[in-house]
Design an enzyme around this catalytic site. Structure first.
Site, short mmCIF file in Angstrom:
data_model
loop_
_atom_site.label_atom_id
_atom_site.label_comp_id
_atom_site.label_asym_id
_atom_site.label_seq_id
_atom_site.Cartn_x
_atom_site.Cartn_y
_atom_site.Cartn_z
N HIS B 166 0.82 -1.19 0.00
CA HIS B 166 0.00 0.00 0.00
C HIS B 166 0.86 1.25 0.00
CE1 HIS B 166 -3.42 -2.41 2.08
NE2 HIS B 166 -3.74 -2.21 0.81
N CYS B 267 -2.97 0.00 10.25
CA CYS B 267 -3.86 -0.92 9.55
C CYS B 267 -5.02 -1.42 10.40
CB CYS B 267 -3.09 -2.13 9.04
SG CYS B 267 -1.91 -1.71 7.76
#
Lengths: 968, 278
Positions: B166, B267
Site C-alpha cells: 500500500h 492498519c
C-alpha cells in the site's frame, strides 16, 4: 524585421508594433494599420484607471483631442467612424444627454439601437473617449514610455466621464465615416443585465471600464469580460483590442466574471470586491463548476443566507425560506435543513463578515480558481488541464495526476491544436522536457495558452512583461497579459481611500425574485478590517508559498545561461564526456515523465466536471452562431504575416516541441549567404531567421507546417522585463540570479532590465566590418573574444544578483572570469534561465534583433545548447521593413561522414530587385574525437567556395551537448 | 488543517483464529505467532483507550483472516465515511461490519458500489488538506475517482505504488503537515510525486525503514500531539528518528506479528470524529 525605432516618422511605426498589433492589424485593412503604436503604451490605460476615483479634470478634455485628431489624419484606423457622423445629427436620441454612468437606466429603446446603430448620430459621450485615448497613445508610443505618463493620465480619466463636449468636435466630421454605436449587453454577477453603449470600434477596455464604473468597483483587476464564441466557448475579451474583432459576428453579449480568483480573498481591500467574488463563487457552486461536499454546500449557503437575509428570524424565515435560493446543483431537503441550522448559528454576523467567512471556506476548495480545459495527453487519453494561481494542474477524470507549478515551467507554447509546456528539470533529472497536450482544436490551444500566460503574469510576476516590441521576428501571437498583476493591484488597492461604497446585495434567489424584492444592505457601516497595507507581498497568498516543497532538494550546481563568452576555439571541447549511459538515462527520465501522465485509464465518463469547463460561465448568454466558420475567427486573431516571413516561420516552427536530441555532441552551423542583385540599401528581407531552421532535422514534421499563425510561445521565466514574485527559498536559489527578482515591494517594472538589443548593438559598434570572406573566417574565431569587452562596461545589473550562481563545471577556465557578471545580462532577457545556452551576438544594429531570434528559439530540450551568431555588419538599409515577395524557396540536403548539410535557398523579389538568400545548415554530429572547429572552418570554407559570388552575412554556431552529469 | 488528528472514536476488530495462517501476505516471512499477535493487539487497544478514544471493537469473523486490518475497509474524513471495495476479493466481506459501525456513529456513509473499482484504505493518505491515493495492486483509478467524488472539497492525487502493498506501507502522517516517509527508493519516489502534485507544503520525517514510516498521529484535546510509532526493539534506527520529535507524546507500539502479513500500525484502526462538524 529591422527596427530603427527612434528615427522613423511617427506614422511609420510598424517596427515598433507589438505583434498583438500586427495581429489586430491583419484584421483591418492596410490603410488603417498605421496608428498601432497604441499597443505599446498599453499599460497606460490601466494605470490611468487607478485615478478613476480621483476627480478627473474636465477642462483638458479639449486639448488632447484635437491633437489626437491631427494624428489621425494619416491614420484613419483610429478614427472612430461615429465621429465622422457627428454632424449628420440625424437623430437626436434622448440618450445623448446621458452620462455613461446613467447607462443602466437607459431606456429600453436601446434594443433598437442594435439594429439601427449606424443611425445613431451625435452619440459622443462614452465612445468619444476611444479615439482620443488612442491618439494620445500614439503620442506616448513615440516616447516608448509604456507607463502612464502625465499626458495619458488625464485622458484616461476622462474615459469615465461624460463626453458631451467631444461630440461637438468638428474635425470628426471631416472624416466622413459613419459613426457606429452599438449596445453591449453585459450580464453582471448578480444576474442583472447592464446595457452599455459603445462605439463599434471600442476596445475591450472601454466596455470593461464602463462596467466597473457601473459596479463602483475599483479592484477590478481580478475581473474580466467574457463572451461566447461561435462554438459556444467562453473567451475573455482582450481589453487591448477592439471588441468587434474579438466577437466577430457574435452578439454583443458579455458576462462580467472573475478572471483571477484571489488565493487569499481576505487581502482584498474592499467589501464590494469580496461581494462580487462571492457572487461568482455562488454561481460556480450552484452550477457545479466548483464541486464541494454536502457540508461545505451547507456552510457556504448559510453564509450566503446570513449575508443576504441577515440574522435568522423565526418569524420571517419560515420553513421554506431557503427553498427559494439555489445553492447547489442538487439541492436536497436535507441540505436546506442543514443550511437553516447553520444560518441560525451565524447570528450577529454582518453581511461583510459573512462574505469573508464564505470566502475563507470557499478558497480552500481544491478546485477554487482552477480554470479547466479539456485535452488529451500524448497517448490520446482524455485529461483536463487546470490553470490556477500556482500553475498548471493535470487531471484525469477528477483525479489530479500531475501538477506543474509556475516555477517549474520554462516555456508555454502552442502550435495548432497542441499545447506545450517545457519543464525545468527536477532534482533527479538532467534535462528539460517538454510535455505536449492535444486540445480539441487550435482555438482551444490558443485559449489555454492565453489563460496560462495571463495567470502566470498575474500571479507570479510583480509587473507584467513589457510589451513585446517586434524587435525580432517571432512566431504567432505575441499576446501578453497587459493588465496589472496581483501584486500591483494589491498595491493599488492599498491606496484606496474612498469610504466604502454603498452597494446592494441582491438576492441569490434572483431567478425567483426581481431586484426590487431583494434586501438592501448598505455596506457603508462596515468597517474595513482587511485593508491591505501589504504592498505587493510576494508569496503571501498562502498558496504561493506552498509551491515547491521540501527544501532538501539540492539544486544542481548548474549555471544557467552562462559562459556566454566561451571562445569558439574551445567551444566544442569541454563536456564531451557524455556516455551512452547518460543518454539512455536521459531518455529514461523522459519516458518516466511521460508515464506519469498516462496512468491506466478506466473509461472516461462525463460528469459534473464538464460543467466546470471554461465554456460555461457565461451561462446567461445566448449567442447566435452567425454562420461564421470557426476558422475565420482564428485567422482574424492571428498574426498577419507576409509570405516571405511566414516562410521563415515555417522553418522556425520546427523549434517548438523539439524532441530529445540524442547525439552526444551536435554542432550546427548555419551559414547564410545573401546575394544582392540590387544596390546594397535594398536590404535583405528579414529572412535572416536562420536559427529556427536549425532544428529542422529533428523536427521535420513540425517544421513543415505552414500555419505559422497557429502558434506562440511564452517564457514564463524570462523576466528581463518583469519581476517574479518571491518564491520559496529553494526556488529563489534557483532563480534569483537569473530572473533578477525585484524586492517584493518594488513594483516598478524593470528596474534593471537589460536590453539585449542595445547591448548587442553596442558590441557591434565596436566591431570592424567583416564583410569579406577572409574576415568572415577570422571573425568566427576572433570576434567572440571581443564580445566580452563590448559588454564589460555594461554594469546595469548589479553583480550581486548573481552571487548564488555557481561556476559551471563544464566551462573552460579561460572564460569563467567574465561569465559570472555578464553572461546573465544577455541571456536573461531572452532565455529561460535553465536552458543552457551560450550566445554571442556580433552584428550590426539591426541584425542584432535577428540574433535575438536565435536565442529565443534556441532552447533545445534535454541538451545543452550553445549558439554563437556572427553577422556581417553590412546588412540592409535597416529602414526597409517590407519583406518583398517570395519568389522561390527550395531546400537541398546532403550528407557526408559526420556532417549533414541542408541548403535552403530563397529568392525574394522586392521592389523590382531580386535577392537570393542561401541558408546552409550544416550539422556536424559526433563525439569528442571529431575536431569540430576544424569541421566548422571547413564547412564555412566550402560554403564560400560554392558561392563565390555571394557574401556571407551571418554565421550561427549552434552547439548542443547533452548535459554533464549533475548530482542532485 | 486545524483539527487535524482530532478523533473521538477508534474502530478496531478482533483477530480471528484464522489470522495466523490465512492472512494474505506479500512476502513469505516467518510464521505468525498467534499468541503474540493477540498480546500485541491487546496492548494496542489499551493504548487507544488510554488516550481517551472510544474504542469500538468489532467481532472477528473466522472466514475473513484479514479482518483485523480494518483500515482498508473505510476512509473516514469529517462527517463522511467511504466504505471501500477492497482490492483483494477475499476481503470484500469485511466491509459489512464496518458499515454497521460507521452508521452507528451517524456518519454520512457512502458505499462504493462500482464493480470495477477497488480501493484499500491503506492506499489513502489524508494529509488534512488533500488526499493522496496510491495506485497499487489493491487500488485502482476508479476507486480513487470514487474517493474524489466522495470528498469533493479536497484535491485527490494519485501516486503510483510500484512496490510494497500500500501507499501507507511506507508513509503516513506524523503530524499536521508532517509526512513520515521510508527511505526506500519506492518511498522516496512516491514522496517526490506527492510533492510535485501538491499545492501544500509538507515537512517530512524520513525513517530508515519503510515499515516504520507507518505511524498513527492523534491530536487529543488537552493531550497535544500523540504519535504511535514502532518500537526501538523492532526498528532501532527508525525509532530514534521518532524520538527526536519535540512536543510529542510518543508511544512505541509493538507490531512484530502483524508486520509479517504486511500489517502496519495504522492498519488495525479506523479513526473517526463523531463531533466532526463544519
Amino acid at each position: 524585421m529591422t527596427t530603427e525605432v527612434g528615427s522613423e516618422p511617427e506614422v511609420k511605426k510598424e517596427p515598433e508594433k507589438s505583434p498583438e498589433e500586427q495581429e489586430a492589424e491583419q484584421q483591418t485593412n492596410p490603410s488603417e494599420s498605421a496608428p498601432n503604436g497604441d499597443a505599446e503604451p498599453q499599460p497606460a490605460p490601466d494605470n490611468a484607471e487607478n485615478a478613476e476615483a480621483e476627480p478627473a479634470p474636465s477642462d483638458p478634455l479639449s486639448t488632447p483631442s484635437p491633437d489626437g485628431q491631427k494624428k489621425e489624419k494619416g491614420i484613419s484606423r483610429f478614427l472612430p467612424p461615429w465621429l465622422k457622423r457627428q454632424k449628420s445629427n440625424s437623430q437626436a436620441e434622448p440618450r445623448d444627454g446621458h452620462a455613461p454612468t446613467d447607462t443602466p437606466t437607459q431606456p429600453p429603446t436601446q434594443e433598437e439601437l442594435e439594429d439601427g446603430q449606424e443611425e445613431e448620430g451625435p452619440k459622443g459621450e462614452g465612445t468619444a473617449v476611444q479615439p482620443t485615448g488612442g491618439a494620445q497613445e500614439v503620442q506616448s508610443g513615440e516616447e516608448e514610455s509604456p507607463v502612464a505618463n502625465a499626458e495619458t493620465q488625464p485622458v484616461k480619466q476622462k474615459e469615465g466621464e461624460e463626453w458631451a463636449p467631444e461630440s461637438g468636435v468638428p474635425s470628426a466630421l471631416k472624416l466622413g465615416k459613419k459613426m457606429k454605436i452599438t449596445v453591449c449587453h453585459v450580464t453582471l454577477l448578480d444576474g442583472t443585465q447592464f446595457p452599455c453603449e459603445v462605439e463599434k470600434r471600442a476596445k475591450g477596455q472601454y466596455l470593461f471600464s464602463k462596467v466597473c464604473e457601473h459596479l463602483n468597483l475599483l479592484e477590478k483587476d481580478y475581473f474580466g469580460l467574457s463572451f461566447k464564441d461561435n462554438t459556444d466557448q467562453r473567451c475573455w475579451l482582450d481589453p487591448t483590442k477592439e471588441i468587434k474583432h474579438q466577437i466577430h459576428n457574435s452578439q454583443w453579449q458579455f458576462a462580467f466574471s472573475v478572471k483571477f480568483y484571489p488565493p487569499d480573498p481576505s487581502q482584498l481591500t474592499e467589501d464590494i470586491t469580496r461581494y462580487l467574488l462571492c457572487l461568482q463563487l455562488r454561481q460556480d457552486i450552484s452550477l457545479g463548476r466548483l464541486p464541494c461536499s454536502f457540508v461545505t454546500h451547507a456552510l457556504l449557503g448559510s453564509y450566503t443566507l446570513q449575508a443576504e437575509l441577515g440574522d435568522y428570524d423565526p418569524d420571517q424565515h419560515r420553513s421554506d425560506y431557503i427553498a427559494q435560493f439555489h445553492f447547489a446543483p442538487t439541492q436536497t431537503k436535507e441540505l436546506e435543513v442543514k443550511l437553516a441550522e447553520l444560518h441560525k448559528s451565524h447570528k450577529g454576523m454582518t453581511p461583510a463578515q459573512a462574505d469573508i467567512q464564505f470566502l475563507e471556506n470557499a478558497k480552500k476548495l481544491s478546485m477554487y480558481g482552477v480554470d479547466l480545459h479539456h485535452a488529451k495527453d500524448s497517448e490520446g487519453v482524455d485529461i483536463m488541464l487546470g490553470v490556477c494561481a500556482n500553475g498548471l494542474l493535470i487531471y484525469k477524470d477528477r483525479l489530479r495526476i500531475n501538477r506543474f507549478a509556475w516555477p517549474k515551467i520554462l516555456k508555454i507554447s502552442y502550435k495548432r491544436c497542441n499545447f506545450y509546456i517545457k519543464i525545468r528539470p527536477g532534482e533527479t533529472e538532467q534535462f528539460e522536457s517538454t510535455v505536449g497536450f492535444k486540445l480539441p482544436n487550435h482555438r482551444a490551444a490558443k485559449r489555454i495558452w492565453k489563460v496560462c500566460v495571463e495567470h502566470h503574469t498575474f500571479f507570479r510576476l510583480t509587473s507584467p512583461e513589457q510589451p513585446v516590441k517586434s524587435k525580432f521576428l517571432t512566431l504567432g501571437s505575441r499576446f501578453r497579459y497587459s493588465g496589472r498583476t496581483q501584486a500591483q493591484t494589491r498595491q493599488a488597492s492599498a491606496l484606496i481611500h474612498r469610504s466604502p461604497p454603498d452597494f446592494q446585495r441582491t438576492s441569490s434567489k434572483r431567478s425567483a425574485r426581481s431586484l426590487d424584492g431583494a434586501p438592501v444592505v448598505s455596506v457603508s457601516d462596515h468597517t474595513h478590517p482587511l485593508v491591505s497595507t501589504h504592498a505587493a507581498g510576494p508569496g503571501e497568498n498562502g498558496r504561493d508559498s506552498a509551491l515547491e516543497l521540501y527544501s532538501d532538494s539540492k539544486r544542481e550546481p548548474r549555471v544557467q545561461g552562462e559562459n556566454i563568452y566561451v571562445r569558439h576555439s574551445k567551444l566544442m571541447l569541454e563536456d564531451l564526456d557524455k556516455t551512452q549511459e547518460e543518454v539512455l538515462r536521459h531518455q529514461a527520465s523522459v519516458s518516466e515523465l511521460k508515464r506519469s501522465f498516462m496512468e491506466a485509464a478506466p473509461e472516461p465518463r462525463p460528469d459534473q466536471w464538464d460543467k466546470r469547463l471554461t465554456g460555461s460561465p457565461a451561462t446567461s448568454l445566448h449567442l447566435q452562431a452567425h454562420g461564421k466558420s470557426p476558422t475565420r475567427l482564428e485567422s482574424a486573431l492571428s498574426d498577419s504575416r507576409d509570405i516571405s516571413k511566414s516562410t521563415e516561420d515555417d522553418q522556425s516552427s520546427g523549434l517548438n516541441g523539439q524532441p530529445e536530441v540524442i547525439e552526444v555532441v551536435e554542432e550546427t552551423v548555419v551559414i547564410e549567404e545573401v546575394v544582392r542583385v540590387a544596390r546594397p540599401q535594398s536590404s535583405a528581407p528579414e529572412t535572416a531567421a536562420t536559427e529556427p531552421a536549425l532544428e529542422g532535422k529533428d523536427e521535420g514534421s513540425a517544421s513543415s507546417d505552414s500555419e505559422s499563425e497557429e502558434e506562440a510561445e511564452y517564457h514564463p521565466q524570462l523576466s528581463g522585463s518583469a519581476h517574479l514574485i518571491r518564491e520559496d527559498p529553494e526556488e529563489e536559489e534557483q532563480e534569483v540570479g537569473l530572473n533578477q527578482e525585484a524586492p517584493p515591494a518594488a513594483l516598478k517594472p524593470c528596474i534593471i532590465r537589460e536590453d539585449v538589443t542595445d547591448e548587442a548593438a553596442a558590441t557591434a559598434a565596436n566591431m570592424a566590418e567583416p564583410a569579406d570572406a577572409q574576415q568572415q573566417e577570422g571573425e568566427v574565431l576572433v570576434i567572440p573574444e571581443k564580445a566580452p569587452n563590448g559588454h564589460t562596461h555594461d554594469s546595469e545589473a548589479p553583480p550581486t544578483l548573481f552571487d548564488e550562481e555557481e561556476e559551471p563545471s563544464f566551462v573552460n577556465g579561460d572564460v569563467s572570469h567574465v561569465e559570472g557578471e555578464h553572461a546573465p545580462q544577455v541571456i536573461c532577457c531572452s532565455e529561460p534561465p535553465v536552458v543552457k545556452t551560450e550566445m554571442v551576438t556580433i552584428s550590426d544594429t539591426f541584425s542584432a534583433q535577428k540574433a535575438e531570434i536565435t536565442t529565443k528559439e534556441v532552447p533545445i530540450v534535454h541538451t545543452e545548447t550553445k549558439t554563437i551568431t556572427y553577422e556581417a555588419a553590412q546588412l540592409d538599409g535597416s529602414g526597409d521593413v517590407e519583406p518583398g515577395v517570395l519568389m522561390t524557396a527550395h531546400t537541398i540536403t546532403s550528407e557526408s561522414l559526420c556532417t549533414t548539410t541542408t541548403t535552403h535557398i530563397t529568392k525574394t523579389l522586392k521592389g523590382g530587385l531580386s535577392e537570393t538568400r542561401i541558408e546552409k545548415r550544416i550539422v556536424i554530429t559526433g563525439d569528442s574525437d571529431i575536431d569540430h572547429d576544424q569541421a566548422l572552418a571547413q564547412a564555412i570554407k566550402e560554403a564560400k567556395e560554392q558561392h563565390p559570388d555571394m557574401s556571407v552575412t551571418r554565421v550561427v554556431v549552434h552547439k548542443e551537448t547533452d548535459l554533464a552529469e549533475e548530482d542532485e | 488543517m486545524a483539527g487535524f488528528g482530532n478523533f473521538t472514536h477508534a474502530i478496531v476488530r478482533a483477530i480471528p483464529g484464522s489470522f495466523a495462517t490465512g492472512a494474505l501476505r506479500t512476502e513469505n516471512l516467518e510464521e505468525v505467532d498467534p499468541n503474540r499477535a493477540l498480546r500485541e493487539k491487546k496492548a494496542y487497544v489499551a493504548v487507544l483507550r488510554e488516550l481517551g478514544l472510544e474504542v469500538l471493537e468489532l467481532p472477528a469473523d473466522e472466514s475473513m483472516p484479514d479482518c483485523v486490518f480494518v483500515e482498508d475497509c473505510a476512509v473516514v474524513c469529517g462527517d463522511t465515511a467511504l466504505l471501500t471495495r477492497p482490492g483483494a476479493p477475499s476481503r470484500r466481506g469485511e466491509v459489512e461490519e464496518m458499515k454497521t459501525a460507521l452508521t452507528n456513529l451517524s456518519l454520512n456513509v457512502v458505499e462504493m458500489t462500482d464493480e470495477t473499482a477497488t480501493l484499500d484504505g491503506g492506499d489513502v493518505l489524508f494529509t488534512g488538506a488533500e488526499f493522496f491515493v496510491g495506485l497499487s495492486k489493491r487500488t485502482n483509478q476508479r476507486g480513487a475517482e470514487i474517493l474524489a467524488d466522495t470528498f469533493k472539497d479536497y484535491a485527490v492525487s494519485t501516486v503510483p505504488v510500484s512496490h510494497g502493498l500500500h501507499l501507507k506501507s511506507f508513509c503516513s502522517m506524523a503530524g499536521p503537515g508532517l509526512i513520515a516517509i521510508g527511505s526506500s527508493q519506492t518511498a522516496q519516489r512516491a514522496l517526490k510525486t506527492m510533492q510535485q502534485l501538491s499545492d501544500h507544503k509538507y515537512d517530512k520525517l524520513t525513517v530508515p525503514d519503510d515499515a516504520a514510516a507507518n505511524c498513527v498521529y492523534i491530536n487529543m484535546p488537552g493531550k497535544g500531539h500523540i504519535l504511535l510509532h514502532v518500537t526501538p526493539e523492532q526498528f532501532p534506527e527508525s525509532a530514534k528518528v521518532f524520538e527526536k520529535l519535540k512536543d510529542y507524546t510518543l508511544i512505541p507500539v509493538s507490531n512484530l506479528e502483524n508486520v509479517k502479513v504486511d500489517g502496519a500500525l495504522s492498519c488495525c484502526l479506523v479513526l473517526a470524529n463523531k463531533l466532526a462538524r463544519v
